[in-house]
Design a protein around this motif. Sequence first.
Motif, PDB file in Angstrom:
ATOM      1  N   ALA A 119       0.824  -1.210   0.000  1.00 14.05           N
ATOM      2  CA  ALA A 119       0.000   0.000   0.000  1.00 14.05           C
ATOM      3  C   ALA A 119       0.859   1.262   0.000  1.00 14.05           C
ATOM      4  CB  ALA A 119      -0.943   0.006   1.203  1.00 14.05           C
ATOM      5  N   LYS A 120       1.973   1.230   0.715  1.00 11.41           N
ATOM      6  CA  LYS A 120       2.851   2.401   0.809  1.00 11.41           C
ATOM      7  C   LYS A 120       3.930   2.422  -0.269  1.00 11.41           C
ATOM      8  CE  LYS A 120       1.179   3.934   4.775  1.00 11.41           C
ATOM      9  NZ  LYS A 120       0.449   5.145   4.879  1.00 11.41           N
ATOM     10  N   GLY A 121       4.110   1.323  -0.982  1.00 10.05           N
ATOM     11  CA  GLY A 121       5.174   1.257  -1.977  1.00 10.05           C
ATOM     12  C   GLY A 121       6.550   1.232  -1.334  1.00 10.05           C
ATOM     13  N   LEU A 122       6.665   0.579  -0.180  1.00 12.23           N
ATOM     14  CA  LEU A 122       7.937   0.533   0.538  1.00 12.23           C
ATOM     15  C   LEU A 122       8.977  -0.292  -0.215  1.00 12.23           C
ATOM     16  CD1 LEU A 122       6.643  -0.070   4.185  1.00 12.23           C
ATOM     17  CD2 LEU A 122       7.278   2.090   3.121  1.00 12.23           C
ATOM     18  N   PHE A 123      10.229   0.013   0.023  1.00 11.49           N
ATOM     19  CA  PHE A 123      11.360  -0.745  -0.498  1.00 11.49           C
ATOM     20  C   PHE A 123      11.375  -0.835  -2.022  1.00 11.49           C
ATOM     21  CE2 PHE A 123      10.123  -2.599   3.642  1.00 11.49           C
ATOM     22  CZ  PHE A 123      11.193  -2.122   4.388  1.00 11.49           C
ATOM     23  N   GLY A 124      10.866   0.169  -2.686  1.00  8.29           N
ATOM     24  CA  GLY A 124      10.877   0.187  -4.143  1.00  8.29           C
ATOM     25  C   GLY A 124       9.807  -0.669  -4.792  1.00  8.29           C
ATOM     26  N   LEU A 125       8.885  -1.195  -3.995  1.00  6.01           N
ATOM     27  CA  LEU A 125       7.791  -1.991  -4.562  1.00  6.01           C
ATOM     28  C   LEU A 125       6.807  -1.071  -5.270  1.00  6.01           C
ATOM     29  CD1 LEU A 125       7.016  -4.332  -1.533  1.00  6.01           C
ATOM     30  CD2 LEU A 125       8.042  -5.003  -3.693  1.00  6.01           C
TER      31      LEU A 125
END
Length: 155
Positions: A119-125
């Motif tokens: 949902a947050k787009g963490l770690f380049g996802l």
Amino acid sequence: MPNSRSAPSIFHFAIAFGTGGLLTLMILFNGTLAVYGSLFFASWVPHLMGTFAALLFLAILRPKRAMAKRPPLWAYLGGVSGGVTVILTSATVNTALALSGTIALGLAGQMIFSLIADAKGLFGLPQRMPSARDLCALALIMSGSLILIFFGGGL
């Protein structure tokens, strides 16, 4: 980070399923080490063995670097989270939660964190909001975990 979203094959499902089985064995072995040693001992032994295995594989296979640039610094934190995971699971597997409760709650925690990371787009996802199907799966996993922990001992 490449984003190839092809449909998973039966091979991918088999590998993921097998990984879950290996993870369960790892937690069982580490919990046994914790009983005979300490939580830190139960963490250091598998990490030391993993380091030796990785160095052996690198020496034998001599893989080429996939990319010329270096990974981001946060990518190296996997070892820290792995060490903490081993310590915590080694502690909980020897309690009333037992192996099945530890695995069930661990799966629920992984699912919650992965939905937040998506949902947050963490770690380049790539950023992706959880769907109703994702939330339903999470509810089923949480329900199954609670049933397993609170009512599974009598079976």
